[in-house]
Design a protein around this motif. Structure first.
Motif, PDB file in Angstrom:
ATOM      1  N   LYS A 171       0.845  -1.197   0.000  1.00 21.53           N
ATOM      2  CA  LYS A 171       0.000   0.000   0.000  1.00 21.53           C
ATOM      3  C   LYS A 171       0.882   1.248   0.000  1.00 21.53           C
ATOM      4  O   LYS A 171       0.613   2.218  -0.699  1.00 21.53           O
ATOM      5  N   ASP A 188     -13.050  -3.353  17.107  1.00 23.04           N
ATOM      6  CA  ASP A 188     -11.697  -3.817  16.818  1.00 23.04           C
ATOM      7  C   ASP A 188     -11.226  -4.590  18.052  1.00 23.04           C
ATOM      8  O   ASP A 188     -11.759  -5.658  18.335  1.00 23.04           O
ATOM      9  N   SER A 237      -2.056 -15.399  18.978  1.00 23.19           N
ATOM     10  CA  SER A 237      -3.357 -16.030  18.752  1.00 23.19           C
ATOM     11  C   SER A 237      -4.284 -15.043  18.058  1.00 23.19           C
ATOM     12  O   SER A 237      -4.448 -13.915  18.506  1.00 23.19           O
ATOM     13  N   THR A 246      -3.943 -13.475  15.239  1.00 26.85           N
ATOM     14  CA  THR A 246      -3.288 -12.329  14.601  1.00 26.85           C
ATOM     15  C   THR A 246      -2.279 -12.855  13.596  1.00 26.85           C
ATOM     16  O   THR A 246      -1.667 -13.898  13.807  1.00 26.85           O
ATOM     17  N   ASN A 247      -2.131 -12.116  12.508  1.00 32.57           N
ATOM     18  CA  ASN A 247      -1.245 -12.538  11.425  1.00 32.57           C
ATOM     19  C   ASN A 247      -0.333 -11.380  11.040  1.00 32.57           C
ATOM     20  O   ASN A 247      -0.479 -10.775   9.982  1.00 32.57           O
ATOM     21  N   SER A 291      -0.705  -8.221   8.541  1.00 40.24           N
ATOM     22  CA  SER A 291      -1.390  -7.055   9.123  1.00 40.24           C
ATOM     23  C   SER A 291      -0.415  -6.035   9.708  1.00 40.24           C
ATOM     24  O   SER A 291      -0.783  -4.885   9.915  1.00 40.24           O
ATOM     25  N   ASN A 301       0.129  -5.831  12.472  1.00 42.15           N
ATOM     26  CA  ASN A 301      -0.464  -5.598  13.784  1.00 42.15           C
ATOM     27  C   ASN A 301       0.445  -6.295  14.781  1.00 42.15           C
ATOM     28  O   ASN A 301       0.890  -7.394  14.538  1.00 42.15           O
ATOM     29  N   ASP A 311      -4.346 -20.341  15.322  1.00 41.14           N
ATOM     30  CA  ASP A 311      -5.144 -19.718  14.252  1.00 41.14           C
ATOM     31  C   ASP A 311      -5.802 -20.821  13.435  1.00 41.14           C
ATOM     32  O   ASP A 311      -5.126 -21.770  13.028  1.00 41.14           O
ATOM     33  N   GLY A 318     -13.704 -19.532  17.565  1.00 44.23           N
ATOM     34  CA  GLY A 318     -14.699 -19.109  18.548  1.00 44.23           C
ATOM     35  C   GLY A 318     -14.543 -19.710  19.928  1.00 44.23           C
ATOM     36  O   GLY A 318     -15.413 -19.544  20.770  1.00 44.23           O
ATOM     37  N   ASP A 347     -11.664 -19.355  21.951  1.00 42.14           N
ATOM     38  CA  ASP A 347     -10.403 -18.873  22.538  1.00 42.14           C
ATOM     39  C   ASP A 347     -10.407 -18.835  24.050  1.00 42.14           C
ATOM     40  O   ASP A 347      -9.388 -19.139  24.677  1.00 42.14           O
ATOM     41  N   THR A 387      -7.286  -9.589  16.193  1.00 42.50           N
ATOM     42  CA  THR A 387      -8.723  -9.498  15.945  1.00 42.50           C
ATOM     43  C   THR A 387      -9.411 -10.865  15.981  1.00 42.50           C
ATOM     44  O   THR A 387     -10.595 -10.938  16.285  1.00 42.50           O
ATOM     45  N   ARG A 415      -7.274 -10.279   7.114  1.00 43.94           N
ATOM     46  CA  ARG A 415      -6.831  -9.059   6.439  1.00 43.94           C
ATOM     47  C   ARG A 415      -6.325  -9.393   5.050  1.00 43.94           C
ATOM     48  O   ARG A 415      -5.884 -10.523   4.793  1.00 43.94           O
ATOM     49  N   MET A 416      -6.345  -8.390   4.182  1.00 42.56           N
ATOM     50  CA  MET A 416      -5.803  -8.524   2.837  1.00 42.56           C
ATOM     51  C   MET A 416      -4.586  -7.614   2.755  1.00 42.56           C
ATOM     52  O   MET A 416      -4.660  -6.439   3.096  1.00 42.56           O
ATOM     53  N   VAL A 445      -4.761  -4.075   0.896  1.00 45.87           N
ATOM     54  CA  VAL A 445      -5.845  -3.139   1.166  1.00 45.87           C
ATOM     55  C   VAL A 445      -5.837  -2.796   2.645  1.00 45.87           C
ATOM     56  O   VAL A 445      -5.474  -3.635   3.462  1.00 45.87           O
ATOM     57  N   ASN A 500      -8.420  -1.989   5.248  1.00 45.77           N
ATOM     58  CA  ASN A 500      -9.873  -1.974   5.457  1.00 45.77           C
ATOM     59  C   ASN A 500     -10.570  -1.609   4.143  1.00 45.77           C
ATOM     60  O   ASN A 500     -10.464  -2.355   3.188  1.00 45.77           O
TER      61      ASN A 500
HETATM   62  N1  LIG Z   1      -2.678  -5.284   4.953  1.00 45.29           N
HETATM   63  C1  LIG Z   1      -3.505  -4.880   5.933  1.00 45.29           C
HETATM   64  N2  LIG Z   1      -3.014  -4.652   7.157  1.00 45.29           N
HETATM   65  C2  LIG Z   1      -3.846  -4.254   8.156  1.00 45.29           C
HETATM   66  C3  LIG Z   1      -5.219  -4.010   7.925  1.00 45.29           C
HETATM   67  C4  LIG Z   1      -5.715  -4.266   6.618  1.00 45.29           C
HETATM   68  O1  LIG Z   1      -6.907  -4.104   6.337  1.00 45.29           O
HETATM   69  N3  LIG Z   1      -4.825  -4.694   5.644  1.00 45.29           N
HETATM   70  N4  LIG Z   1      -6.023  -3.571   8.948  1.00 45.29           N
HETATM   71  C5  LIG Z   1      -5.372  -3.026  10.137  1.00 45.29           C
HETATM   72  C6  LIG Z   1      -6.295  -3.064  11.249  1.00 45.29           C
HETATM   73  S1  LIG Z   1      -7.515  -1.875  11.277  1.00 45.29           S
HETATM   74  C7  LIG Z   1      -6.204  -3.976  12.248  1.00 45.29           C
HETATM   75  S2  LIG Z   1      -7.264  -3.877  13.574  1.00 45.29           S
HETATM   76  C8  LIG Z   1      -5.160  -4.985  12.264  1.00 45.29           C
HETATM   77  C9  LIG Z   1      -5.646  -6.387  12.633  1.00 45.29           C
HETATM   78  O2  LIG Z   1      -4.563  -7.227  12.636  1.00 45.29           O
HETATM   79  P1  LIG Z   1      -4.697  -8.778  12.948  1.00 45.29           P
HETATM   80  O3  LIG Z   1      -5.502  -8.980  14.185  1.00 45.29           O
HETATM   81  O4  LIG Z   1      -3.357  -9.398  12.890  1.00 45.29           O
HETATM   82  O5  LIG Z   1      -5.617  -9.241  11.727  1.00 45.29           O
HETATM   83  P2  LIG Z   1      -5.574 -10.527  10.785  1.00 45.29           P
HETATM   84  O6  LIG Z   1      -4.384 -10.508   9.923  1.00 45.29           O
HETATM   85  O7  LIG Z   1      -6.914 -10.568  10.130  1.00 45.29           O
HETATM   86  O8  LIG Z   1      -5.440 -11.733  11.789  1.00 45.29           O
HETATM   87  C10 LIG Z   1      -6.540 -12.279  12.455  1.00 45.29           C
HETATM   88  C11 LIG Z   1      -6.369 -13.766  12.446  1.00 45.29           C
HETATM   89  O9  LIG Z   1      -7.312 -14.333  13.347  1.00 45.29           O
HETATM   90  C12 LIG Z   1      -7.632 -15.597  12.841  1.00 45.29           C
HETATM   91  N5  LIG Z   1      -8.863 -16.064  13.493  1.00 45.29           N
HETATM   92  C13 LIG Z   1     -10.128 -16.022  13.039  1.00 45.29           C
HETATM   93  N6  LIG Z   1     -10.980 -16.538  13.939  1.00 45.29           N
HETATM   94  C14 LIG Z   1     -10.234 -16.927  14.994  1.00 45.29           C
HETATM   95  C15 LIG Z   1     -10.557 -17.544  16.247  1.00 45.29           C
HETATM   96  O10 LIG Z   1     -11.694 -17.841  16.573  1.00 45.29           O
HETATM   97  N7  LIG Z   1      -9.512 -17.761  17.094  1.00 45.29           N
HETATM   98  C16 LIG Z   1      -8.220 -17.468  16.768  1.00 45.29           C
HETATM   99  N8  LIG Z   1      -7.282 -17.717  17.662  1.00 45.29           N
HETATM  100  N9  LIG Z   1      -7.903 -16.925  15.585  1.00 45.29           N
HETATM  101  C17 LIG Z   1      -8.898 -16.638  14.719  1.00 45.29           C
HETATM  102  C18 LIG Z   1      -7.766 -15.381  11.361  1.00 45.29           C
HETATM  103  O11 LIG Z   1      -7.665 -16.591  10.641  1.00 45.29           O
HETATM  104  C19 LIG Z   1      -6.627 -14.408  11.081  1.00 45.29           C
HETATM  105  O12 LIG Z   1      -5.487 -15.029  10.603  1.00 45.29           O
HETATM  106  O13 LIG Z   1      -4.544  -5.062  11.008  1.00 45.29           O
HETATM  107  C20 LIG Z   1      -4.131  -3.798  10.508  1.00 45.29           C
HETATM  108  N10 LIG Z   1      -3.303  -4.048   9.371  1.00 45.29           N
END
Ligand SMILES: Nc1nc2c(c(=O)[nH]1)N[C@H]1C(S)=C(S)[C@@H](COP(=O)(O)OP(=O)(O)OC[C@H]3O[C@@H](n4cnc5c(=O)[nH]c(N)nc54)[C@H](O)[C@@H]3O)O[C@H]1N2
Ligand SMILES: Nc1nc2c(c(=O)[nH]1)N[C@H]1C(S)=C(S)[C@@H](COP(=O)(O)OP(=O)(O)OC[C@H]3O[C@@H](n4cnc5c(=O)[nH]c(N)nc54)[C@H](O)[C@@H]3O)O[C@H]1N2
Ligand SMILES: [Mo]
Length: 684
Positions: free
Chosen positions: A20, A111, A141, A143-144, A148, A150, A180, A199, A201, A275, A563-564, A567, A569
């Motif tokens: 991005k 969030d 746990s 989070t990726n 992300s 994150n 995950d 669901g 955790d 998330t 997340r993608m 992009v 969000n």
């Molecule tokens: N490229 C990119 N980066 C971003 C964003 C974006 O849109 N794009 N958004 C930003 C924002 S606003 C945020 S808040 C952060 C979020 O950052 P992260 O929280 O790291 O978001 P994700 O990469 O979606 O990772 C969430 C992971 O949770 C897993 N998951 C799903 N359900 C469950 C479950 O029940 N239990 C467990 N343990 N895992 C589960 C999913 O498979 C996924 O891999 O990222 C930020 N960074």
């Protein structure tokens, strides 16, 4: 602007950029980017309008709404992109305070606001978290971070160039555990990947605690010094044996034991969530138990250790080996007429946003200022949110694009973008692995119709006769400050003067301050409360409710968040050459595809108890069987998304804010939601 490239001489990033960021020029040059303020016509189209005329008209309409209904009729909504300019967020807070309304919303409550609630209920150890760089274990746990970016907060975990930093940590012996349901980019590098059904955790964390207690793998000394009710926690998790967790969450008991042993036997390192945990059912108690794991294992800095604070332009308070007591802000002060909800960090939750606008009442929200957010796309129950936004007497967005929210706005203010504004890194310091700061001047001139986010708020405040207190000072409301003056104010209490940072064009890394964690003061006698009554009630409810996350005959799959990479969000979906698809795919395990009679790239209808969308099925073996993994904030402006292959679909049609939410923050269940999938009969 021609091109954006990473800076190899940057001492923090070494030139690492994300896709991005590399497409920054395309965001700036995009023909849909607004270069002047817009005013809506009665027919729904927009006319360009001089920004100061727009501000005068907005102020006029706000004045009459306030005269008739009071300041509580004015709401403020801050989104993700208000956090990417140092001045915007604190300015928005100053504006809201000066007006005196309590109707402040942010995307934090859709969030990871469970992370706000945990210390407010448990109390907080003030010595600081152990840090990634000298840890021998790290557990993630839900989070990726490889996608992300994150990461943890004040622990220096994986923000910049996460793949390289993870590799070098693993080379020096760090063990990575990932929990995950999807084999994510991060999970693929883990020493142990546990792939639970989504669901559960709270139960999984309880199971880890069960093993840590059972095998004596916890830090009794830390607990004796800082924990009030360790025995209550031990009793709470007594039934969460690995065998019971296996039954519910579908992970082999041996894997759970292995994770607890690797984590518990290590010397240093934390469990950190994202998330996937904070959006699931029972998110508040799940996050609470995650923190309990860190507490019980004593993964915090002790008196005499160097503090983790990477302070440069900010000074983050003194670290002390003592506990700040719980502070349940939502139990005092302002309460919403909707659900008697109280304030969390001075905010009302997004989960009641639509009702705050739609439900009759003298302080109902009638005007809304939206900065750096796209609530029409982001809030669950899209239809209800859309209805709320449509019924406002005044909706203003500050946004470089006509977003889904913008199409409903009466005015849109066109703000500067990243390379058109001076900025510094003060607000990001808590995320950095080392003390680092950078100041960057604007590198391209904004056009004449474009202003800074804060300038809109400043001029609107002036037109309303408000005086703003910003960064501990009262602003001159006659002579408009410059961005550089405001950036100076934000950095005034820093460890390193801003003008020193400004001499380092590529960014400045500094040694740690040398400060160590101070011993606890004798008068600080508070201890951490691991099992307050509401947490133990929520845990009991979680054991019941987590069954709801299990697939059934009618709803054989479970929708989860993701997340993608290309992009942010809703931002970037339509930048040519950025995302891989013109839609957000529905990732489904190939075995499930076969069992459901679906083929790759088929248009499917995804149904939940609350709504339906169309989507494009992608067979994906990385997704656990029983799971549908699909990202958010896609889809067009209309209530029903039109073309699932061109613009994608918004999963918030499938979610609700009316049931399935958490207490305190009204967090809707946004992940681990039961859905059914069927082939769509005809083309949309
Ligand atoms: N490229 C990119 N980066 C971003 C964003 C974006 O849109 N794009 N958004 C930003 C924002 S606003 C945020 S808040 C952060 C979020 O950052 P992260 O929280 O790291 O978001 P994700 O990469 O979606 O990772 C969430 C992971 O949770 C897993 N998951 C799903 N359900 C469950 C479950 O029940 N239990 C467990 N343990 N895992 C589960 C999913 O498979 C996924 O891999 O990222 C930020 N960074
Ligand atoms: N179902 C489901 N829903 C979700 C999520 C999920 O995982 N699943 N994730 C949730 C999360 S974690 C979040 S944070 C929210 C995101 O919710 P939002 O923050 O509301 O969504 P964004 O798309 O990040 O909105 C950013 C807006 O800011 C604009 N913008 C870009 N740059 C600037 C700028 O410099 N100034 C201004 N003023 N505006 C700018 C963009 O055009 C865009 O319209 O979505 C939430 N919604
Ligand atoms: Mo977010």
């Amino acid at each position: 602007m021609v091109k954006v490239a990473g800076d190899r001489d940057n001492p923090l990033s070494g030139g690492f950029t994300c896709p991005k960021g590399r497409h920054g020029a395309d965001f700036h040059n995009d023909e849909r980017r607004l270069r002047t303020a817009q005013r809506r016509r009665p027919d729904g189209g927009f006319d360009a309008v001089d920004v100061d005329d727009a501000i005068d008209e907005i102020a006029g309409r706000l004045r009459s709404i306030i005269a008739e209904h009071g300041v509580e009729a004015v709401g403020v909504f801050q989104g993700t992109q208000s956090a990417f300019a140092a001045i915007t967020r604190p300015f928005l807070q100053a504006w809201t305070r000066a007006l005196g309304t309590h109707k402040l919303f942010s995307t934090m409550t859709i969030d990871q606001s469970a992370k706000w609630i945990v210390p407010l209920r448990m109390g907080e150890y003030l010595g600081g978290r152990q840090r990634f760089d000298d840890s021998d274990v790290w557990m993630l746990s839900g989070t990726n971070p490889l996608v992300s970016l994150n990461a943890g907060y004040l622990d220096g975990a994986l923000v910049h160039d996460p793949a390289a930093r993870l590799r070098s940590a693993q080379n020096r012996g760090l063990k990575l555990i990932v929990i995950d349901p999807r084999r994510t980019e991060t999970a693929a590098r883990a020493d142990l990947h546990i792939q639970p059904a989504p669901g559960h955790d709270a139960l999984v964390f309880a199971g880890l605690l069960n093993v840590l207690f059972g095998e004596d793998l916890y830090d009794a000394e830390f607990c004796a010094a800082f924990v009030e009710d360790l025995d209550e926690l031990r009793a709470l998790v007594a039934t969460a044996t690995p065998d019971n967790v296996e039954l519910r969450a579908g992970i082999p008991a041996e894997e759970l034991r292995a994770a607890a042993r690797i984590f518990g036997q290590a010397e240093r390192g934390m469990l950190s969530t994202g998330t996937g945990v904070c959006m699931g059912p029972n998110s508040n108690v799940a996050e609470h138990l995650a923190t309990c794991i860190n507490v019980v294992c004593g993964r915090y800095l002790r008196a005499g250790e160097p503090t983790g604070m990477p302070s440069m332009l900010q000074t983050i308070g003194i670290a002390r080996a003592e506990v700040a007591p719980p502070h349940r802000t939502w139990e005092h002060g302002f309460r919403s007429r909707i659900g008697d909800v109280g304030l969390l960090h001075d905010e009302l939750p997004c989960g009641i946003f639509a009702e705050e606008v739609l439900e009759p009442g003298s302080d109902r929200v009638r005007a809304l200022i939206v900065v750096g957010a796209n609530p029409a796309a982001a809030i669950p129950d899209r239809k209800l949110t859309g209805r709320a936004l449509d019924s406002l007497d005044l909706l203003v967005t500050v946004d470089p694009r006509i977003s889904e929210t913008g199409t409903r706005a009466h005015y849109i203010i066109a703000p500067t973008l990243w390379f058109e504004r001076a900025d510094h890194t003060a607000v990001l310091e808590s995320l950095f692995p080392v003390p680092y700061a950078q100041y960057t001047p604007a590198v391209v001139e904004p056009g004449p119709g474009v202003i800074e986010d804060w300038q809109f708020l400043y001029r609107l405040a002036r037109a309303l006769g408000l005086t703003l207190d910003f960064a501990g000072r009262t602003l001159d409301m006659v002579h408009e400050p410059t961005s550089d003056e405001l950036l100076d104010m934000l950095a005034a209490a820093g460890r390193i003067p801003l003008d020193v940072v400004q001499q380092h064009e590529h960014g400045m890394k500094a040694p740690r301050s040398g400060a160590t964690v101070a011993p606890g003061r004798t008068e600080a006698t508070a201890k951490l409360q691991l099992v307050p009554d509401d947490v133990s009630d929520e845990y009991a409810a979680a054991l019941q409710r987590s069954a709801l996350a299990a697939p059934t005959k009618d709803y054989p799959l479970v929708l989860v968040v993701r997340r993608m990479r290309e992009v942010m969000n809703s931002y970037g979906r339509d930048i040519t050459g950025l995302p891989n698809h013109t839609y957000n795919p529905a990732h489904i395990n190939p075995d499930d595809m076969a069992a459901l009679g679906l083929s790759d790239l088929q248009i499917i209808t995804v149904r939940s108890p609350h709504g339906a969308i169309q989507a494009v099925a992608h067979g994906d073996a990385k997704v656990r069987s029983g799971v549908l993994s699909m990202t958010h904030c896609w889809g067009g402006p209309a209530e029903a998304d039109s073309d699932p292959t061109d613009g994608g679909s918004n999963v918030n049609h499938l979610l609700t804010t009316s049931t399935d939410f958490e207490a305190i923050n009204r967090m809707p269940t946004m992940s681990a939601v039961r859905v059914s999938v069927s082939a769509t009969a005809s083309e949309p």
